[in-house]
Design a protein around this motif. Structure first.
Motif, PDB file in Angstrom:
ATOM      1  N   GLN A 164      -5.024   6.092  -1.482  1.00  0.00           N
ATOM      2  CA  GLN A 164      -4.109   4.963  -1.477  1.00  0.00           C
ATOM      3  C   GLN A 164      -4.058   4.324  -2.855  1.00  0.00           C
ATOM      4  O   GLN A 164      -5.034   4.330  -3.582  1.00  0.00           O
ATOM      5  N   ASN A 166       0.841  -1.202   0.000  1.00  0.00           N
ATOM      6  CA  ASN A 166       0.000   0.000   0.000  1.00  0.00           C
ATOM      7  C   ASN A 166       0.868   1.241   0.000  1.00  0.00           C
ATOM      8  O   ASN A 166       1.861   1.315   0.720  1.00  0.00           O
ATOM      9  N   ARG A 167       0.480   2.199  -0.826  1.00  0.00           N
ATOM     10  CA  ARG A 167       1.200   3.472  -0.886  1.00  0.00           C
ATOM     11  C   ARG A 167       0.182   4.582  -0.684  1.00  0.00           C
ATOM     12  O   ARG A 167      -0.799   4.686  -1.412  1.00  0.00           O
ATOM     13  N   ARG A 168       0.409   5.382   0.337  1.00  0.00           N
ATOM     14  CA  ARG A 168      -0.489   6.502   0.616  1.00  0.00           C
ATOM     15  C   ARG A 168       0.096   7.771   0.019  1.00  0.00           C
ATOM     16  O   ARG A 168       1.290   7.992   0.044  1.00  0.00           O
TER      17      ARG A 168
END
Length: 72
Positions: free
Chosen positions: A41, A30-32
């Protein structure tokens, strides 16, 4: 490099013709990010290949959906 994410499938263990263990799998990380104060996200999918003892260990103890810290 340390990657933390969920495995997308069970690891695949193979042997080379000379008997060396090779394990391949992928993880979703996951990349915010922020865009105009909206916390959004996205997911990056990363393919990983491990060799020898690491390959044997991963195929024995890791499975799909578990959250893992993979130090390579």
């Amino acid at each position: 490099v340390i990657l933390m994410g969920n495995m997308t499938a069970d690891p695949e263990l193979r042997q080379t013709t000379s008997g060396i263990s090779v394990c391949s799998f992928s993880i979703g990380v996951n990349r915010r990010y922020s865009k105009a104060d909206q916390g959004q996200q996205s997911v990056d999918f990363i393919n990983i290949v491990a060799w020898r003892q690491q390959a044997d260990f991963l195929s024995k103890f890791f499975s799909k959906g578990r959250t893992e810290d993979v130090g390579i």
